[in-house]
Design a protein around this motif. Structure first.
Motif, mmCIF file in Angstrom:
data_model
loop_
_atom_site.group_PDB
_atom_site.id
_atom_site.type_symbol
_atom_site.label_atom_id
_atom_site.label_comp_id
_atom_site.label_asym_id
_atom_site.label_seq_id
_atom_site.Cartn_x
_atom_site.Cartn_y
_atom_site.Cartn_z
ATOM 1 N N TRP A 257 -36.964 33.435 20.751
ATOM 2 C CA TRP A 257 -37.567 33.783 19.466
ATOM 3 C C TRP A 257 -39.053 34.107 19.595
ATOM 4 C CZ3 TRP A 257 -35.082 35.812 15.768
ATOM 5 C CH2 TRP A 257 -33.733 35.523 15.592
ATOM 6 N N LEU B 75 -40.263 37.685 18.123
ATOM 7 C CA LEU B 75 -41.218 37.714 17.015
ATOM 8 C C LEU B 75 -42.682 37.847 17.443
ATOM 9 C CD1 LEU B 75 -39.593 34.861 14.896
ATOM 10 C CD2 LEU B 75 -39.368 37.337 14.544
ATOM 11 N N LEU C 30 -41.230 28.335 13.238
ATOM 12 C CA LEU C 30 -39.848 28.001 13.560
ATOM 13 C C LEU C 30 -39.878 26.716 14.373
ATOM 14 C CD1 LEU C 30 -38.218 31.383 14.658
ATOM 15 C CD2 LEU C 30 -38.115 30.271 12.436
ATOM 16 N N ASP D 7 -28.382 35.213 18.575
ATOM 17 C CA ASP D 7 -29.319 34.819 19.623
ATOM 18 C C ASP D 7 -28.537 34.150 20.762
ATOM 19 O OD1 ASP D 7 -28.947 32.072 18.991
ATOM 20 O OD2 ASP D 7 -30.757 31.967 17.786
#
Length: 130
Positions: free
Chosen positions: A22, A26, A58, A114
């Motif tokens: 992630w 991102l 997150l 993911d």
């Protein structure tokens, strides 16, 4: 004053691997590691909770309790500096896979998962970087 989303939490069997995925997707960085194995990721130098409502932290928690059926929450992402096809290729190269949730094939978005199977959508609309 109203509330804002400051953190989204994802349970993971391998928090380090999922946090790294992630972060790459991102453009986030690791912000904090807790003694329980949780990893907080977010915009670089933002601190936990994100600098604005648009950039939540997150939290990737250690441990996973598999649930059958559709997930009650998923993330939608939009490219900032390339078209949808180019971003799809990037996400697949990072380890995302196509996910079938019953879509017709006519949607303007791609459903992906993911590395731990958490579904997310890549939208067609490009957004401005923050």
């Amino acid at each position: 004053m109203a509330c804002r989303i400051s953190e989204l939490v994802i349970d993971a069997e391998d928090p380090a691997r999922l946090a790294a995925f992630w972060c790459d997707v991102l453009g986030y960085s690791e912000l904090e590691r807790e003694d329980d194995g949780s990893i907080h990721i977010g915009p670089p130098d933002a601190g936990s909770g994100g600098p604005t409502w648009m950039l939540p932290t997150l939290v990737v928690n250690a441990g996973r309790d598999p649930r059958p059926g559709k997930l009650p929450l998923h993330l939608d992402v939009s490219a900032t500096d390339r078209d949808q096809d180019a971003e799809l290729a990037r996400l697949l190269a990072l380890g995302a896979v196509h996910a079938d949730v019953g879509q017709s094939g006519e949607e303007s978005w791609h459903v992906l998962a993911d590395p731990e199977g958490n579904e997310f959508c890549l939208l067609r609309t490009r957004v401005k970087p923050v």
